[in-house]
Motif scaffolding. Structure first.
Motif, PDB file in Angstrom:
ATOM      1  N   VAL A  19       0.842  -1.197   0.043  1.00 54.74           N
ATOM      2  CA  VAL A  19       0.160   0.089   0.104  1.00 54.74           C
ATOM      3  C   VAL A  19       0.935   1.197   0.020  1.00 54.74           C
ATOM      4  CG1 VAL A  19      -1.699   1.332   1.433  1.00 54.74           C
ATOM      5  CG2 VAL A  19      -1.932  -0.968   1.041  1.00 54.74           C
ATOM      6  N   PHE A  20       1.983   1.136   0.551  1.00 55.70           N
ATOM      7  CA  PHE A  20       2.977   2.364   0.852  1.00 55.70           C
ATOM      8  C   PHE A  20       3.579   2.509  -0.348  1.00 55.70           C
ATOM      9  CE2 PHE A  20       7.135   4.121   1.504  1.00 55.70           C
ATOM     10  CZ  PHE A  20       6.926   5.128   1.974  1.00 55.70           C
ATOM     11  N   ILE A  21       4.115   1.495  -1.025  1.00 58.69           N
ATOM     12  CA  ILE A  21       4.698   1.643  -2.596  1.00 58.69           C
ATOM     13  C   ILE A  21       3.690   2.243  -3.636  1.00 58.69           C
ATOM     14  CG2 ILE A  21       5.529   0.031  -4.323  1.00 58.69           C
ATOM     15  CD1 ILE A  21       6.749  -1.566  -2.106  1.00 58.69           C
ATOM     16  N   GLY A  22       2.370   1.554  -3.453  1.00 60.54           N
ATOM     17  CA  GLY A  22       1.638   2.211  -4.333  1.00 60.54           C
ATOM     18  C   GLY A  22       1.205   3.733  -4.233  1.00 60.54           C
ATOM     19  N   PHE A  23       1.113   4.248  -3.057  1.00 62.24           N
ATOM     20  CA  PHE A  23       0.869   5.625  -2.671  1.00 62.24           C
ATOM     21  C   PHE A  23       2.076   6.391  -3.034  1.00 62.24           C
ATOM     22  CE2 PHE A  23       1.689   9.118   0.289  1.00 62.24           C
ATOM     23  CZ  PHE A  23       0.505   9.849   0.125  1.00 62.24           C
ATOM     24  N   VAL A  24       3.373   6.024  -3.028  1.00 65.15           N
ATOM     25  CA  VAL A  24       4.545   6.427  -3.561  1.00 65.15           C
ATOM     26  C   VAL A  24       4.409   6.750  -5.011  1.00 65.15           C
ATOM     27  CG1 VAL A  24       6.958   6.663  -3.768  1.00 65.15           C
ATOM     28  CG2 VAL A  24       6.017   6.177  -1.407  1.00 65.15           C
ATOM     29  N   ILE A  25       4.085   5.673  -5.791  1.00 65.55           N
ATOM     30  CA  ILE A  25       4.121   5.472  -7.283  1.00 65.55           C
ATOM     31  C   ILE A  25       2.945   6.563  -7.676  1.00 65.55           C
ATOM     32  CG2 ILE A  25       3.573   4.273  -9.166  1.00 65.55           C
ATOM     33  CD1 ILE A  25       4.999   1.745  -7.645  1.00 65.55           C
ATOM     34  N   THR A  26       1.980   6.399  -7.019  1.00 68.76           N
ATOM     35  CA  THR A  26       0.650   7.354  -7.333  1.00 68.76           C
ATOM     36  C   THR A  26       1.252   8.849  -7.067  1.00 68.76           C
ATOM     37  OG1 THR A  26      -0.844   5.892  -6.749  1.00 68.76           O
ATOM     38  CG2 THR A  26      -1.579   8.067  -6.705  1.00 68.76           C
ATOM     39  N   LEU A  27       1.956   9.112  -6.224  1.00 67.53           N
ATOM     40  CA  LEU A  27       2.506  10.605  -6.021  1.00 67.53           C
ATOM     41  C   LEU A  27       3.669  11.106  -6.936  1.00 67.53           C
ATOM     42  CD1 LEU A  27       2.845  11.048  -2.175  1.00 67.53           C
ATOM     43  CD2 LEU A  27       1.146  12.077  -3.678  1.00 67.53           C
ATOM     44  N   LEU A  28       4.459  10.342  -7.436  1.00 70.57           N
ATOM     45  CA  LEU A  28       5.317  10.386  -8.588  1.00 70.57           C
ATOM     46  C   LEU A  28       4.851  10.624  -9.780  1.00 70.57           C
ATOM     47  CD1 LEU A  28       8.159   7.939  -7.176  1.00 70.57           C
ATOM     48  CD2 LEU A  28       8.308  10.342  -7.245  1.00 70.57           C
ATOM     49  N   ARG A  29       3.758   9.728 -10.090  1.00 76.78           N
ATOM     50  CA  ARG A  29       3.116   9.642 -11.406  1.00 76.78           C
ATOM     51  C   ARG A  29       2.458  10.860 -11.346  1.00 76.78           C
ATOM     52  NH1 ARG A  29      -2.064   7.146 -13.208  1.00 76.78           N
ATOM     53  NH2 ARG A  29      -1.701   6.896 -15.667  1.00 76.78           N
ATOM     54  N   ARG A  30       1.658  11.481 -10.434  1.00 70.68           N
ATOM     55  CA  ARG A  30       1.066  12.857 -10.619  1.00 70.68           C
ATOM     56  C   ARG A  30       1.983  14.046 -10.646  1.00 70.68           C
ATOM     57  NH1 ARG A  30      -1.193  15.205  -5.238  1.00 70.68           N
ATOM     58  NH2 ARG A  30       0.984  15.798  -5.486  1.00 70.68           N
ATOM     59  N   ASP A  31       2.991  13.934 -10.136  1.00 70.29           N
ATOM     60  CA  ASP A  31       3.864  14.986 -10.581  1.00 70.29           C
ATOM     61  C   ASP A  31       4.806  14.901 -11.685  1.00 70.29           C
ATOM     62  OD1 ASP A  31       3.635  15.941  -7.890  1.00 70.29           O
ATOM     63  OD2 ASP A  31       5.364  15.135  -6.944  1.00 70.29           O
ATOM     64  N   LEU A  32       4.827  13.499 -12.240  1.00 74.89           N
ATOM     65  CA  LEU A  32       5.850  13.432 -13.556  1.00 74.89           C
ATOM     66  C   LEU A  32       4.667  13.815 -14.756  1.00 74.89           C
ATOM     67  CD1 LEU A  32       7.854  10.448 -13.095  1.00 74.89           C
ATOM     68  CD2 LEU A  32       8.624  13.001 -13.309  1.00 74.89           C
ATOM     69  N   LEU A  33       3.278  13.640 -14.746  1.00 76.40           N
ATOM     70  CA  LEU A  33       2.425  13.950 -15.480  1.00 76.40           C
ATOM     71  C   LEU A  33       1.866  15.130 -15.474  1.00 76.40           C
ATOM     72  CD1 LEU A  33       0.609  10.396 -15.551  1.00 76.40           C
ATOM     73  CD2 LEU A  33       2.290  10.968 -16.944  1.00 76.40           C
ATOM     74  N   ALA A  36       3.744  21.176 -18.169  1.00 75.64           N
ATOM     75  CA  ALA A  36       4.808  21.900 -18.253  1.00 75.64           C
ATOM     76  C   ALA A  36       4.451  23.377 -17.796  1.00 75.64           C
ATOM     77  CB  ALA A  36       5.514  21.839 -19.562  1.00 75.64           C
ATOM     78  N   ALA A  37       3.447  23.684 -17.875  1.00 79.08           N
ATOM     79  CA  ALA A  37       2.967  25.029 -17.284  1.00 79.08           C
ATOM     80  C   ALA A  37       2.841  25.005 -15.904  1.00 79.08           C
ATOM     81  CB  ALA A  37       1.646  25.411 -17.924  1.00 79.08           C
ATOM     82  N   ALA A  38       2.519  23.994 -15.205  1.00 79.28           N
ATOM     83  CA  ALA A  38       2.313  23.904 -13.791  1.00 79.28           C
ATOM     84  C   ALA A  38       3.902  23.800 -13.174  1.00 79.28           C
ATOM     85  CB  ALA A  38       1.495  22.733 -13.274  1.00 79.28           C
ATOM     86  N   SER A  39       4.724  23.136 -13.878  1.00 80.76           N
ATOM     87  CA  SER A  39       6.203  22.981 -13.346  1.00 80.76           C
ATOM     88  C   SER A  39       7.080  24.059 -13.513  1.00 80.76           C
ATOM     89  CB  SER A  39       6.767  21.637 -13.823  1.00 80.76           C
ATOM     90  OG  SER A  39       6.738  21.735 -15.241  1.00 80.76           O
ATOM     91  N   THR A  40       6.759  25.064 -14.345  1.00 81.39           N
ATOM     92  CA  THR A  40       7.434  26.204 -14.596  1.00 81.39           C
ATOM     93  C   THR A  40       7.287  27.302 -13.652  1.00 81.39           C
ATOM     94  OG1 THR A  40       6.013  27.133 -16.064  1.00 81.39           O
ATOM     95  CG2 THR A  40       7.774  26.088 -16.991  1.00 81.39           C
ATOM     96  N   ALA A  41       6.729  26.991 -12.518  1.00 81.32           N
ATOM     97  CA  ALA A  41       6.412  27.617 -11.283  1.00 81.32           C
ATOM     98  C   ALA A  41       6.435  29.288 -11.387  1.00 81.32           C
ATOM     99  CB  ALA A  41       7.622  27.226 -10.399  1.00 81.32           C
ATOM    100  N   GLY A  42       5.083  29.319 -11.615  1.00 84.48           N
ATOM    101  CA  GLY A  42       4.681  30.967 -11.579  1.00 84.48           C
ATOM    102  C   GLY A  42       4.502  31.573 -12.889  1.00 84.48           C
ATOM    103  N   ALA A  43       4.615  30.579 -14.093  1.00 90.31           N
ATOM    104  CA  ALA A  43       4.078  31.286 -15.441  1.00 90.31           C
ATOM    105  C   ALA A  43       2.621  31.721 -15.137  1.00 90.31           C
ATOM    106  CB  ALA A  43       4.333  30.224 -16.236  1.00 90.31           C
ATOM    107  N   THR A  44       2.559  33.240 -15.364  1.00 92.50           N
ATOM    108  CA  THR A  44       1.184  33.790 -15.333  1.00 92.50           C
ATOM    109  C   THR A  44       0.447  33.595 -16.862  1.00 92.50           C
ATOM    110  OG1 THR A  44       2.072  35.818 -15.549  1.00 92.50           O
ATOM    111  CG2 THR A  44       1.622  35.295 -13.356  1.00 92.50           C
TER     112      THR A  44
END
Length: 162
Positions: A19-33, A36-44
């Motif tokens: 369950v813990f491994i699944g949770f970590v994979i879900t978080l990593l997948r959400r951040d990787l997917l 690009a606009a969201a990861s450029t931190a602050g592009a208005t």
């Protein structure tokens, strides 16, 4: 200890580990997917006007009279960024569709909004998990913005300027 109880504890621990491994994979997948606009931190992103032109011009004149004209981000990845208040609402959050994208774990997808109501700029929390704060006081209602006011969204502090 009974062998059956020990086996049940082992399988329980193994299930908890998966369950813990699944949770970590879900978080990593959400951040990787994340776009690009969201990861450029602050592009208005420019907000399309919704009001008719005459009403928009009246709002712009009213916003200049009331004092606040911009918001300066004081810390975080966007330190020094200036957001000009133009009569349209400014939405802060982590989601890509926000006007100001804040890449901070303590910021909700749609955290708070700064908008013009009756020729007064106000700050309104959108039910965020960690809250919007002004001087160690959580914002629970719509608060009028005044020049010099410092408010926090997650771990990011912002100041209202003229």
């Amino acid at each position: 200890m009974n062998a059956l109880i020990l086996t049940i504890i082992r399988f329980g621990f193994l299930a908890l580990l998966w369950v813990f491994i699944g949770f970590v994979i879900t978080l990593l997948r959400r951040d990787l997917l994340r776009p690009a606009a969201a990861s450029t931190a602050g592009a208005t992103r420019p907000v399309k006007p919704v009001a008719p032109k005459a009403e928009k011009n009246a709002r712009n004149r009213a916003s200049r009279k009331s004092g606040p004209g911009r918001i300066t981000i004081l810390d975080g990845l966007l330190a020094g960024t200036v957001i000009t208040l133009t009569g349209q609402e400014v939405l802060f959050g982590r989601a890509a569709e926000c006007s100001v994208v804040l890449n901070d774990d303590y910021v909700s997808n749609h955290h708070c909004v700064v908008k013009l109501i009756d020729s007064t700029w106000v700050l309104h929390d959108l039910g965020s998990t960690n809250g919007t704060w002004i001087n160690r006081t959580r914002v629970t209602a719509t608060v009028p913005l005044k020049v010099g006011l410092v408010f926090s969204v997650g771990r990011v502090s912002m100041r209202v300027d003229t």
